[in-house]
Design a protein around this motif. Structure first.
Motif, PDB file in Angstrom:
ATOM      1  N   UNK A  15       0.790  -1.391   0.167  1.00 56.77           N
ATOM      2  CA  UNK A  15       0.004   0.231  -0.520  1.00 56.77           C
ATOM      3  C   UNK A  15       0.992   1.618   0.491  1.00 56.77           C
ATOM      4  N   UNK A  16       1.707   1.008   0.898  1.00 56.60           N
ATOM      5  CA  UNK A  16       2.782   2.213   1.045  1.00 56.60           C
ATOM      6  C   UNK A  16       3.697   2.380  -0.619  1.00 56.60           C
ATOM      7  N   UNK A  17       4.168   1.307  -1.299  1.00 54.86           N
ATOM      8  CA  UNK A  17       4.465   1.962  -2.441  1.00 54.86           C
ATOM      9  C   UNK A  17       3.513   2.620  -3.342  1.00 54.86           C
ATOM     10  N   UNK A  18       2.135   2.151  -3.472  1.00 59.59           N
ATOM     11  CA  UNK A  18       1.341   2.349  -4.531  1.00 59.59           C
ATOM     12  C   UNK A  18       1.005   3.829  -3.661  1.00 59.59           C
ATOM     13  N   UNK A  19       0.949   4.319  -2.627  1.00 61.96           N
ATOM     14  CA  UNK A  19       0.184   5.930  -2.179  1.00 61.96           C
ATOM     15  C   UNK A  19       1.483   6.942  -2.706  1.00 61.96           C
ATOM     16  N   UNK A  20       3.004   6.399  -2.822  1.00 66.87           N
ATOM     17  CA  UNK A  20       4.061   6.628  -3.312  1.00 66.87           C
ATOM     18  C   UNK A  20       4.157   6.671  -5.084  1.00 66.87           C
ATOM     19  N   UNK A  21       3.451   6.160  -5.410  1.00 68.50           N
ATOM     20  CA  UNK A  21       3.818   6.252  -7.557  1.00 68.50           C
ATOM     21  C   UNK A  21       2.271   7.300  -7.688  1.00 68.50           C
ATOM     22  N   UNK A  22       1.510   7.757  -5.979  1.00 68.50           N
ATOM     23  CA  UNK A  22       0.032   8.774  -6.786  1.00 68.50           C
ATOM     24  C   UNK A  22      -0.807   8.689  -6.444  1.00 68.50           C
ATOM     25  N   UNK A  23      -1.305   7.416  -6.274  1.00 66.14           N
ATOM     26  CA  UNK A  23      -2.768   6.577  -6.537  1.00 66.14           C
ATOM     27  C   UNK A  23      -3.133   6.496  -4.841  1.00 66.14           C
ATOM     28  N   UNK A  24      -4.501   7.515  -5.635  1.00 69.24           N
ATOM     29  CA  UNK A  24      -5.594   7.721  -4.414  1.00 69.24           C
ATOM     30  C   UNK A  24      -5.830   6.553  -3.291  1.00 69.24           C
ATOM     31  N   UNK A  25      -6.701   6.500  -2.478  1.00 73.30           N
ATOM     32  CA  UNK A  25      -7.515   5.235  -1.404  1.00 73.30           C
ATOM     33  C   UNK A  25      -8.278   4.719  -2.555  1.00 73.30           C
ATOM     34  N   UNK A  26      -9.246   4.950  -3.718  1.00 72.57           N
ATOM     35  CA  UNK A  26     -10.072   4.220  -4.108  1.00 72.57           C
ATOM     36  C   UNK A  26      -9.699   2.951  -5.625  1.00 72.57           C
ATOM     37  N   UNK A  27      -7.872   3.695  -6.175  1.00 78.09           N
ATOM     38  CA  UNK A  27      -7.602   3.371  -7.146  1.00 78.09           C
ATOM     39  C   UNK A  27      -6.561   2.204  -6.352  1.00 78.09           C
ATOM     40  N   UNK A  28      -5.652   2.130  -5.199  1.00 77.59           N
ATOM     41  CA  UNK A  28      -5.263   1.234  -4.522  1.00 77.59           C
ATOM     42  C   UNK A  28      -6.234  -0.524  -4.070  1.00 77.59           C
ATOM     43  N   UNK A  29      -7.231   0.542  -3.051  1.00 75.99           N
ATOM     44  CA  UNK A  29      -8.630  -0.563  -3.140  1.00 75.99           C
ATOM     45  C   UNK A  29      -8.574  -0.997  -4.760  1.00 75.99           C
ATOM     46  N   UNK A  30      -8.799  -1.301  -5.742  1.00 73.80           N
ATOM     47  CA  UNK A  30      -8.958  -1.289  -7.114  1.00 73.80           C
ATOM     48  C   UNK A  30      -8.230  -2.334  -7.346  1.00 73.80           C
ATOM     49  N   UNK A  40      -5.678  -3.845  -5.570  1.00 75.76           N
ATOM     50  CA  UNK A  40      -5.620  -4.696  -4.214  1.00 75.76           C
ATOM     51  C   UNK A  40      -6.656  -5.854  -4.450  1.00 75.76           C
ATOM     52  N   UNK A  41      -7.955  -5.678  -5.153  1.00 72.99           N
ATOM     53  CA  UNK A  41      -9.410  -6.446  -5.122  1.00 72.99           C
ATOM     54  C   UNK A  41      -9.935  -6.153  -3.079  1.00 72.99           C
ATOM     55  N   UNK A  42      -9.251  -4.825  -2.635  1.00 74.54           N
ATOM     56  CA  UNK A  42      -9.841  -4.789  -1.340  1.00 74.54           C
ATOM     57  C   UNK A  42     -10.370  -3.797  -1.060  1.00 74.54           C
ATOM     58  N   UNK A  43     -11.298  -3.643  -0.250  1.00 72.25           N
ATOM     59  CA  UNK A  43     -12.754  -2.688   0.607  1.00 72.25           C
ATOM     60  C   UNK A  43     -11.645  -1.806   0.294  1.00 72.25           C
ATOM     61  N   UNK A  44     -12.001  -0.380   0.702  1.00 67.53           N
ATOM     62  CA  UNK A  44     -11.706   1.214   0.704  1.00 67.53           C
ATOM     63  C   UNK A  44     -11.700   1.661   2.120  1.00 67.53           C
ATOM     64  N   UNK A  45     -11.918   1.341   3.203  1.00 72.25           N
ATOM     65  CA  UNK A  45     -12.235   0.536   4.211  1.00 72.25           C
ATOM     66  C   UNK A  45     -10.782   0.386   4.677  1.00 72.25           C
ATOM     67  N   UNK A  46     -10.667  -1.163   4.256  1.00 72.90           N
ATOM     68  CA  UNK A  46      -9.341  -1.760   4.118  1.00 72.90           C
ATOM     69  C   UNK A  46      -7.944  -1.115   3.996  1.00 72.90           C
ATOM     70  N   UNK A  47      -8.399  -0.307   3.164  1.00 70.03           N
ATOM     71  CA  UNK A  47      -7.075   0.455   2.607  1.00 70.03           C
ATOM     72  C   UNK A  47      -6.910   1.747   3.547  1.00 70.03           C
ATOM     73  N   UNK A  48      -7.792   2.333   4.137  1.00 67.02           N
ATOM     74  CA  UNK A  48      -7.666   3.571   4.868  1.00 67.02           C
ATOM     75  C   UNK A  48      -7.727   3.170   5.985  1.00 67.02           C
TER      76      UNK A  48
END
Length: 237
Positions: free
Chosen positions: A172-187, A189-197
């Protein structure tokens, strides 16, 4: 797109290497390098871990050569999946990520060795044969670092707080570093937005960060640091 395995009779005595690499050009170059060796052959390649799992049963590799930046899932998760499904097939990581940080995580995940893409071609070939013969391969730099951490009671390196992250939090940290939003990261990684938060909150806590801006900046700096050098292997192949 996955490349189907070569099952020609004249090559069946060669050690078979399945290449799992995100970049098509790198897959092609690695395949050419491996197949140019007298006792090695590329038995297939793909950039998708799911395709790789399907290929294993038909390609019957003696070794899986994989990167960490893969399509649909992180290489560390892919290695863990491989260990569960095919525990006897050795895995060698070939990655642009900083080996001093990622090699230990790859080995904990179940890899049999780690080679940096900054390494010369002969080191990659040496690592392939070392792993094929049942040994572990780590560079002298990584081995020396591990020994220093084991025996020297010195302070931890600057990135030690990042080492507190779990593999999923690191992803998740790497994807944040790539500039991805919480919704994009959730998509991704096939996880819920709440899990990413939840992961974001835990990461901020472990890294002692207060705001989303600090987290994004810290993640971007970390990603730049771990991938800052240009790989030499692509020029050597």
């Amino acid at each position: 797109m996955a490349r189907m395995p070569d099952t020609s009779p004249q090559k069946t005595r060669k050690a078979r290497v399945l290449i799992v690499e995100d970049q098509p050009i790198m897959r092609e170059k690695l395949g050419e390098l491996i197949s140019s060796q007298a006792d090695l052959m590329s038995c297939g390649d793909t950039g998708n871990p799911r395709n790789a799992i399907d290929l294993i049963s038909t390609a019957k590799p003696n070794l899986i050569l994989t990167g960490l930046a893969l399509q649909e899932c992180h290489g560390l998760e892919f290695i863990k999946d491989l260990r569960l499904r095919y525990p006897r097939v050795p895995v060698l990581v070939f990655s642009m990520y900083d080996e001093s940080f990622y090699a230990e995580r790859a080995m904990r995940a179940g890899a049999n060795g780690f080679v940096s893409k900054h390494a010369p071609t002969h080191e990659l070939l040496c690592a392939i044969w070392r792993v094929l013969t049942g040994s572990i391969y780590l560079s002298e730099r990584v081995t020396a670092h591990a020994m220093q951490q084991l025996f020297a009671r010195s302070s931890l390196p600057a990135e030690s707080e990042v080492e507190l992250l779990t593999d999923r939090e690191l992803e998740v940290f790497e994807l944040i570093g790539q500039g991805r939003s919480t919704r994009q990261i959730a998509s991704a990684l096939h996880l819920s937005i709440k899990t990413i938060e939840t992961h974001r909150s835990r990461i901020k806590l472990k890294l002692k960060l207060n705001t989303a801006t600090e987290l994004a900046r810290h993640a971007a700096e970390f990603l730049q640091h771990t991938t800052s050098k240009r790989p030499r292997i692509s020029r050597a192949i």
